[in-house]
Write a protein that holds these residues in place. Structure first.
Motif, PDB file in Angstrom:
ATOM      1  N   VAL A  99      40.187  42.790  31.733  1.00 35.67           N
ATOM      2  CA  VAL A  99      40.093  41.883  32.870  1.00 35.67           C
ATOM      3  C   VAL A  99      38.979  40.871  32.648  1.00 35.67           C
ATOM      4  N   ALA A 100      39.268  39.628  32.976  1.00 36.15           N
ATOM      5  CA  ALA A 100      38.254  38.583  33.052  1.00 36.15           C
ATOM      6  C   ALA A 100      38.037  38.237  34.515  1.00 36.15           C
ATOM      7  N   VAL A 152      35.995  44.838  31.061  1.00 33.04           N
ATOM      8  CA  VAL A 152      35.858  43.773  32.054  1.00 33.04           C
ATOM      9  C   VAL A 152      34.781  42.818  31.554  1.00 33.04           C
ATOM     10  N   ARG A 153      35.109  41.517  31.516  1.00 35.70           N
ATOM     11  CA  ARG A 153      34.138  40.493  31.161  1.00 35.70           C
ATOM     12  C   ARG A 153      33.983  39.545  32.348  1.00 35.70           C
ATOM     13  N   VAL A 154      32.753  39.289  32.743  1.00 38.52           N
ATOM     14  CA  VAL A 154      32.500  38.460  33.919  1.00 38.52           C
ATOM     15  C   VAL A 154      31.677  37.243  33.529  1.00 38.52           C
ATOM     16  N   PHE A 155      32.071  36.102  34.093  1.00 41.08           N
ATOM     17  CA  PHE A 155      31.282  34.882  33.931  1.00 41.08           C
ATOM     18  C   PHE A 155      31.079  34.227  35.283  1.00 41.08           C
ATOM     19  N   SER A 156      29.857  33.804  35.534  1.00 42.85           N
ATOM     20  CA  SER A 156      29.535  32.847  36.595  1.00 42.85           C
ATOM     21  C   SER A 156      28.376  32.019  36.074  1.00 42.85           C
ATOM     22  N   PRO A 157      28.184  30.818  36.587  1.00 44.99           N
ATOM     23  CA  PRO A 157      27.185  29.918  36.007  1.00 44.99           C
ATOM     24  C   PRO A 157      25.755  30.445  36.056  1.00 44.99           C
ATOM     25  N   THR A 158      25.439  31.262  37.049  1.00 42.02           N
ATOM     26  CA  THR A 158      24.076  31.779  37.181  1.00 42.02           C
ATOM     27  C   THR A 158      23.934  33.083  36.404  1.00 42.02           C
ATOM     28  N   VAL A 159      23.066  33.079  35.410  1.00 40.18           N
ATOM     29  CA  VAL A 159      22.929  34.232  34.513  1.00 40.18           C
ATOM     30  C   VAL A 159      22.597  35.500  35.303  1.00 40.18           C
ATOM     31  N   SER A 209      30.554  32.165  29.033  1.00 44.37           N
ATOM     32  CA  SER A 209      31.479  31.087  29.405  1.00 44.37           C
ATOM     33  C   SER A 209      32.767  31.679  29.956  1.00 44.37           C
ATOM     34  N   ALA A 210      33.498  30.837  30.674  1.00 44.83           N
ATOM     35  CA  ALA A 210      34.803  31.267  31.170  1.00 44.83           C
ATOM     36  C   ALA A 210      35.753  31.522  30.015  1.00 44.83           C
ATOM     37  N   ALA A 211      35.660  30.704  28.976  1.00 45.04           N
ATOM     38  CA  ALA A 211      36.540  30.881  27.816  1.00 45.04           C
ATOM     39  C   ALA A 211      36.279  32.225  27.141  1.00 45.04           C
ATOM     40  N   ALA A 212      35.013  32.629  27.057  1.00 41.48           N
ATOM     41  CA  ALA A 212      34.681  33.919  26.458  1.00 41.48           C
ATOM     42  C   ALA A 212      35.210  35.072  27.315  1.00 41.48           C
ATOM     43  N   ALA A 213      35.221  34.872  28.621  1.00 40.44           N
ATOM     44  CA  ALA A 213      35.741  35.922  29.511  1.00 40.44           C
ATOM     45  C   ALA A 213      37.250  36.053  29.385  1.00 40.44           C
ATOM     46  N   THR A 214      37.954  34.917  29.330  1.00 38.84           N
ATOM     47  CA  THR A 214      39.418  34.954  29.388  1.00 38.84           C
ATOM     48  C   THR A 214      40.077  35.226  28.047  1.00 38.84           C
ATOM     49  N   GLU A 215      39.339  35.086  26.948  1.00 37.82           N
ATOM     50  CA  GLU A 215      39.938  35.264  25.622  1.00 37.82           C
ATOM     51  C   GLU A 215      40.572  36.652  25.487  1.00 37.82           C
TER      52      GLU A 215
END
Length: 330
Positions: free
Chosen positions: A125-126, A150-157, A180-186
């Protein structure tokens, strides 16, 4: 007598699994013909704010009602009120402070979409977003698929790392924050977008074949989380078909770009859940559930919480006068 439930009483009253079961039943009823309407919004510029309402009638559940909430205005906050009526007698059963149930019932709608449209073997899951709604989506999704990564991305670290730490402890899956979002969705089997973004946070090129996307962060005609190519590629399923030309910003933008038209709406989620329309038909296609929020999950969840509260002796009874008495003085 009508039962009033505070946000504190609602919090923890039901598990994510129980929310998902109730909401799945509600969408099945919708697929079998239960009435529901998209949200209506009333805007004010000064003080800036929005008053929103939507409703549904679920005959099998035996309840009807919806949500009405105010956001912004002078307090710069939000207030959620959920009335639940008996679908047979019309009598008011409950009045809920709906704030604490919001991420759970919305997450449950997303999970019903995942269960109906994602591959059975979906394990990765991303999550794009790290707020309360993102948390609700992941909690509920974990009840319908055996998640491994599960990989999560949001702009705030700090936010994405806190999210990852919380769920790495509470889920059996490996949960980590990415840059990044790309790293999460890959390579992700399931992608969840739960943001306040106005422009796409996920690009079609980053979505793997066979992925499922739950997009739930936007319900505004001029805002979108998904690009036109994603909508054009996908088997597109909204919560309510009528929303598609009103506030489903990703689909509206794709129509304006000439990538799709209204005939490209596959079915409502309720149609799929009720078996009136197929869900996923192969392992390579992309599916999208566009969740803008409806009275279906609100009434289904509210009715379930009312029953739980009665069982546990929670809430405060308040009187409501029937019109036959109040209007005549008898």
């Amino acid at each position: 007598m009508t039962l009033f439930l505070t946000s504190e009483e609602v919090s923890g009253l039901a598990t994510p699994t129980e929310y998902v079961e109730a909401v799945r039943r509600g969408y099945r009823e919708r697929g079998e013909g239960a009435p529901a309407e998209p949200r209506e919004r009333f805007m004010r510029e000064e003080p800036a704010g929005m008053l929103t309402s939507y409703g549904a009638l679920l005959p099998e559940t035996g309840a009807m009602g919806g949500y009405i909430y105010a956001a912004g205005f002078g307090s710069e906050d939000a207030w959620f009120v959920t009335p639940i009526f008996d679908a047979d007698s019309g009598e008011p059963l409950a009045l809920l402070d709906g704030a604490s149930m919001n991420p759970y019932k919305t997450g449950a709608a997303g999970a019903v979409g995942v269960d109906a449209l994602a591959r059975e073997d979906a394990r990765t899951v991303a999550v794009i977003g790290s707020g309360a709604q993102a948390r609700g989506q992941l909690r509920a999704t974990a009840t319908v698929r055996d998640l491994e990564t599960v990989r999560v991305f949001s702009p705030t670290v700090e936010n994405r790392e806190a999210f990852a730490s919380e769920f790495d402890d509470s889920l059996s899956a490996d949960v980590r924050a990415v840059e990044s979002a790309a790293a999460a969705t890959e390579g992700a089997d399931i992608v969840i977008t739960a943001t306040t973004a106005s422009e796409p946070v996920v690009e079609s090129a980053d979505l793997a074949a066979g992925a499922h996307v739950t997009a739930m962060g936007q319900y505004h005609p001029d805002k979108r989380e998904l690009d036109a190519d994603t909508i054009a590629r996908a088997t597109y399923v909204p919560d309510l078909r009528k929303r598609v030309t009103e506030d489903a910003g990703s689909f509206i933008a794709a129509m304006e770009a000439g990538a799709v038209n209204e005939a490209d709406v596959h079915a409502e989620l309720g149609d799929v859940v009720a078996g009136e329309a197929p869900g996923r038909t192969d392992d390579e296609g992309l599916t999208v559930f566009d969740s803008g929020g409806t009275g279906i999950e609100t009434v289904a969840a509210g009715a379930m919480l009312y029953e739980r509260a009665r069982e546990e002796g929670l809430g405060t009874e308040i009187p409501f006068a029937p019109a036959s008495e109040a209007l005549t003085g008898r």
